[in-house]
Design a protein around this motif. Structure first.
Motif, PDB file in Angstrom:
ATOM      1  N   LEU A  21     -17.117  -8.613 -35.108  1.00 18.25           N
ATOM      2  CA  LEU A  21     -16.798  -9.925 -35.666  1.00 18.25           C
ATOM      3  C   LEU A  21     -15.398  -9.925 -36.269  1.00 18.25           C
ATOM      4  CD1 LEU A  21     -17.487 -12.809 -36.413  1.00 18.25           C
ATOM      5  CD2 LEU A  21     -18.627 -11.954 -38.478  1.00 18.25           C
ATOM      6  N   TYR A  22     -15.077  -8.910 -37.083  1.00 14.02           N
ATOM      7  CA  TYR A  22     -13.742  -8.943 -37.696  1.00 14.02           C
ATOM      8  C   TYR A  22     -12.659  -8.765 -36.645  1.00 14.02           C
ATOM      9  CZ  TYR A  22     -12.219  -3.952 -38.059  1.00 14.02           C
ATOM     10  OH  TYR A  22     -11.762  -2.678 -37.815  1.00 14.02           O
ATOM     11  N   LEU A  23     -12.926  -7.968 -35.591  1.00 17.46           N
ATOM     12  CA  LEU A  23     -11.937  -7.820 -34.531  1.00 17.46           C
ATOM     13  C   LEU A  23     -11.709  -9.132 -33.789  1.00 17.46           C
ATOM     14  CD1 LEU A  23     -12.923  -4.319 -33.076  1.00 17.46           C
ATOM     15  CD2 LEU A  23     -10.847  -4.888 -34.356  1.00 17.46           C
ATOM     16  N   ALA A  24     -12.776  -9.922 -33.635  1.00 14.85           N
ATOM     17  CA  ALA A  24     -12.645 -11.225 -32.973  1.00 14.85           C
ATOM     18  C   ALA A  24     -11.852 -12.204 -33.835  1.00 14.85           C
ATOM     19  CB  ALA A  24     -14.029 -11.799 -32.661  1.00 14.85           C
ATOM     20  N   VAL A  25     -12.088 -12.177 -35.148  1.00 19.33           N
ATOM     21  CA  VAL A  25     -11.411 -13.098 -36.055  1.00 19.33           C
ATOM     22  C   VAL A  25      -9.961 -12.689 -36.284  1.00 19.33           C
ATOM     23  CG1 VAL A  25     -11.419 -14.036 -38.401  1.00 19.33           C
ATOM     24  CG2 VAL A  25     -13.579 -13.736 -37.181  1.00 19.33           C
ATOM     25  N   ALA A  26      -9.683 -11.387 -36.235  1.00 11.39           N
ATOM     26  CA  ALA A  26      -8.342 -10.871 -36.551  1.00 11.39           C
ATOM     27  C   ALA A  26      -7.278 -11.348 -35.572  1.00 11.39           C
ATOM     28  CB  ALA A  26      -8.373  -9.344 -36.562  1.00 11.39           C
ATOM     29  N   THR A  27      -7.680 -11.663 -34.356  1.00 10.81           N
ATOM     30  CA  THR A  27      -6.695 -12.076 -33.357  1.00 10.81           C
ATOM     31  C   THR A  27      -6.268 -13.520 -33.596  1.00 10.81           C
ATOM     32  OG1 THR A  27      -8.517 -12.636 -31.849  1.00 10.81           O
ATOM     33  CG2 THR A  27      -7.493 -10.473 -31.594  1.00 10.81           C
ATOM     34  N   ALA A  28      -7.180 -14.453 -33.442  1.00 10.52           N
ATOM     35  CA  ALA A  28      -6.791 -15.868 -33.438  1.00 10.52           C
ATOM     36  C   ALA A  28      -7.699 -16.745 -34.282  1.00 10.52           C
ATOM     37  CB  ALA A  28      -6.764 -16.376 -32.001  1.00 10.52           C
ATOM     38  N   ARG A  29      -8.437 -16.139 -35.228  1.00 14.08           N
ATOM     39  CA  ARG A  29      -9.248 -16.915 -36.177  1.00 14.08           C
ATOM     40  C   ARG A  29     -10.251 -17.835 -35.494  1.00 14.08           C
ATOM     41  NH1 ARG A  29      -4.252 -17.163 -36.850  1.00 14.08           N
ATOM     42  NH2 ARG A  29      -4.066 -19.368 -36.317  1.00 14.08           N
ATOM     43  N   GLY A  30     -10.748 -17.425 -34.350  1.00 12.01           N
ATOM     44  CA  GLY A  30     -11.736 -18.237 -33.654  1.00 12.01           C
ATOM     45  C   GLY A  30     -11.225 -18.925 -32.409  1.00 12.01           C
ATOM     46  N   HIS A  31      -9.909 -18.953 -32.232  1.00 10.39           N
ATOM     47  CA  HIS A  31      -9.362 -19.480 -30.982  1.00 10.39           C
ATOM     48  C   HIS A  31      -9.625 -18.473 -29.858  1.00 10.39           C
ATOM     49  CE1 HIS A  31      -7.154 -23.025 -32.473  1.00 10.39           C
ATOM     50  NE2 HIS A  31      -7.007 -22.325 -33.581  1.00 10.39           N
ATOM     51  N   ARG A  32      -9.434 -18.920 -28.633  1.00 14.70           N
ATOM     52  CA  ARG A  32      -9.741 -18.110 -27.470  1.00 14.70           C
ATOM     53  C   ARG A  32      -8.699 -17.008 -27.272  1.00 14.70           C
ATOM     54  NH1 ARG A  32      -9.035 -20.266 -21.389  1.00 14.70           N
ATOM     55  NH2 ARG A  32     -10.166 -18.657 -20.223  1.00 14.70           N
ATOM     56  N   THR A  33      -9.164 -15.779 -27.167  1.00 17.08           N
ATOM     57  CA  THR A  33      -8.303 -14.632 -26.872  1.00 17.08           C
ATOM     58  C   THR A  33      -8.426 -14.296 -25.398  1.00 17.08           C
ATOM     59  OG1 THR A  33      -8.518 -13.723 -29.105  1.00 17.08           O
ATOM     60  CG2 THR A  33      -7.885 -12.196 -27.361  1.00 17.08           C
ATOM     61  N   ILE A  34      -7.282 -14.218 -24.704  1.00 12.27           N
ATOM     62  CA  ILE A  34      -7.300 -13.814 -23.296  1.00 12.27           C
ATOM     63  C   ILE A  34      -6.351 -12.634 -23.121  1.00 12.27           C
ATOM     64  CG2 ILE A  34      -8.073 -15.978 -22.270  1.00 12.27           C
ATOM     65  CD1 ILE A  34      -5.233 -16.791 -21.808  1.00 12.27           C
ATOM     66  N   VAL A  35      -6.839 -11.608 -22.448  1.00 10.03           N
ATOM     67  CA  VAL A  35      -6.104 -10.360 -22.274  1.00 10.03           C
ATOM     68  C   VAL A  35      -5.976 -10.102 -20.784  1.00 10.03           C
ATOM     69  CG1 VAL A  35      -6.052  -7.888 -22.798  1.00 10.03           C
ATOM     70  CG2 VAL A  35      -7.117  -9.482 -24.420  1.00 10.03           C
ATOM     71  N   GLY A  36      -4.733  -9.897 -20.305  1.00 10.78           N
ATOM     72  CA  GLY A  36      -4.609  -9.618 -18.885  1.00 10.78           C
ATOM     73  C   GLY A  36      -3.186  -9.659 -18.377  1.00 10.78           C
ATOM     74  N   SER A  37      -3.065  -9.529 -17.063  1.00  9.49           N
ATOM     75  CA  SER A  37      -1.774  -9.617 -16.386  1.00  9.49           C
ATOM     76  C   SER A  37      -1.306 -11.070 -16.400  1.00  9.49           C
ATOM     77  CB  SER A  37      -1.914  -9.143 -14.941  1.00  9.49           C
ATOM     78  OG  SER A  37      -2.744 -10.059 -14.220  1.00  9.49           O
TER      79      SER A  37
END
Length: 455
Positions: A357-373
């Motif tokens: 949960l904290y790792l999810a919130v730490a990125t964008a506070r609930g906004h969508r995180t996308i990781v990739g090329s």
């Protein structure tokens, strides 16, 4: 699908970047919050990337009220006031818009209308106002109040506030200023209108001591996604920034808010919906994942617990470890209700541990995180854009300046090659580039309607 439809891009520039530990990253500008040259660089990068606007969130107080051990590690507390900063950046750019956040709870309509009209003149029609009611309860004490107003009261005040501001922007007709030296007439007195607003929350006479803004009104932006927020957006907003984690949730929000417009005499094109997206970009999928994991490794344990405690207000977490399943989140808040729901859905859907949960919130506070090329990032944006989930995106670089550099240099060309994004600006104002109509002056429209009725 209309092949001419192009997605919109906003650059949400949060000083060192959006990740909670961004300032610790070796590629970040650690003093970014108070570094004008930094903002100049990233704004010019966004303009090179043909973004519609740069956007700054803001609050009239320090966000972090936690214990000193956590607070001293917060790299986001000291920063410029947005309208002041944008006034300095406007002459250094030509096309990009400037969307500044200002609170309807802790500001007054007259002064807000005046400063945003001024920014619209200084930028030659590139200003936007992000309307917020302020979810941060710490703000109340900065304005002589014992309590932060209730959520419903804040939105009720906001609705009247926006109406008053628009009325003040209409104080002068577009061609009111004659400036005829020979006759000595500076303005046509019949084209000056006194608002004389008297409502539940405000009594404002007017007129505004600034001419009608070049755009008629600076673009009205809103970010709330609660029931009150959706209704306010349908009535008043022209762009809405939202947070969605899944395509289905984004489609529901998109259809719901667009479906509310007709009752206010508005069409779907009158409101652009732009979810936030936090892109971690690598030249390969593996590199992107490595970058993501390195960012997450920068979070100090005390900051991690601080993040969790801020979400679990009045709930004792002392008996938990980070590897325990996250307990249910509080059921209500006087802060951001839509963000609480989003995080609750995240916990319920993912069966998350407190660490996850904290790792999810730490990125964008609930906004969508996308990781990739770059191709993968473009694919994911295209999917939402083409499937009734977004008109564009509010891009939230993890770190700055490099996160925005990567998006402009690597992702934008792919979107352009696919015909999804512009290759040049369509106009000189923010409205023109967003495809929004210039609003009529309410007093002129009223006179025209009265004349039609009399005929």
């Amino acid at each position: 699908m209309n092949k001419t439809r192009k997605l919109r891009l906003g650059a949400f520039i949060q000083a060192t970047g959006h990740h909670i530990a961004a300032w610790r990253h070796p590629d970040a500008q650690a003093d970014a919050g108070l570094n004008f040259e930094h903002y100049k660089e990233i704004t010019q990068t966004a303009e090179r990337g043909l973004f519609d606007a740069v956007f700054l969130a803001d609050s009239p107080s320090i966000q972090d009220s936690s214990e000193p051990e956590i607070q001293k590690r917060n790299g986001k507390l000291a920063k410029f006031e947005p309208v002041t900063l944008f006034s300095a950046l406007a002459p250094l750019t030509k096309n990009i818009g400037f969307i500044a956040t200002a609170s309807t709870t802790y500001e007054e309509p007259y002064t807000l209308a005046r400063k945003f009209a001024s920014l619209d003149y200084l930028s030659k029609g590139r200003a936007g106002w992000n309307v917020v009611t302020t979810g941060n309860e710490n703000a109340a004490a900065n304005f002589g109040l014992e309590y932060h107003p209730e959520h419903s009261q804040r939105y009720e005040r906001a609705e009247e506030f926006v109406d008053v501001v628009k009325g003040l922007w209409d104080s002068w007709e577009d061609d009111a200023f004659i400036r005829d030296r020979e006759s000595g007439i500076y303005f046509d007195s019949e084209k000056l209108h006194i608002l004389n607003h008297k409502g539940k929350h405000f009594s404002v006479k007017g007129p505004l001591n600034v001419g009608r803004p070049p755009q008629g009104y600076p673009v009205i932006v809103q970010a709330g996604a609660s029931e009150y927020g959706r209704e306010l957006a349908a009535k008043t907003a022209e762009v809405i920034f939202t947070a969605n984690q899944t395509l289905a949730d984004a489609q529901e929000f998109y259809a719901d808010v667009k479906g509310r417009l007709a009752k206010y005499g508005r069409s779907p094109d009158d409101l652009k919906i732009m979810p936030g997206v936090f892109p971690v970009i690598g030249r390969t999928e593996e590199e992107a994942q490595e970058r993501y994991e390195f960012l997450q490794s920068l979070i100090h344990p005390s900051v991690a617990w601080g993040l969790l405690k801020s979400r679990y207000r009045d709930i004792d977490l002392s008996g938990y470890s980070l590897d325990d399943l996250a307990p249910p989140l509080p059921t209500d808040t006087n802060g951001g209700k839509s963000r609480l729901k989003l995080l609750t859905d995240l916990v319920n859907r993912g069966n998350l541990t407190l660490r996850q949960l904290y790792l999810a919130v730490a990125t964008a506070r609930g906004h969508r995180t996308i990781v990739g090329s770059p191709e993968s990032i473009a694919d994911q944006l295209e999917e939402w854009f083409n499937n009734g989930a977004a008109d564009g995106f509010n891009v939230m670089p993890p770190i700055l300046p490099t996160g925005l550099d990567d998006f402009v240099n690597l992702v934008v060309p792919i979107l352009q090659k696919r015909g999804l994004f512009r290759t040049e600006y369509e106009g000189s104002t923010l409205r023109e580039n967003l495809g929004l109509l210039r609003p009529a002056n309410r007093f002129v429209a009223k006179e025209v309607n009265e004349q039609l009725v009399s005929v």
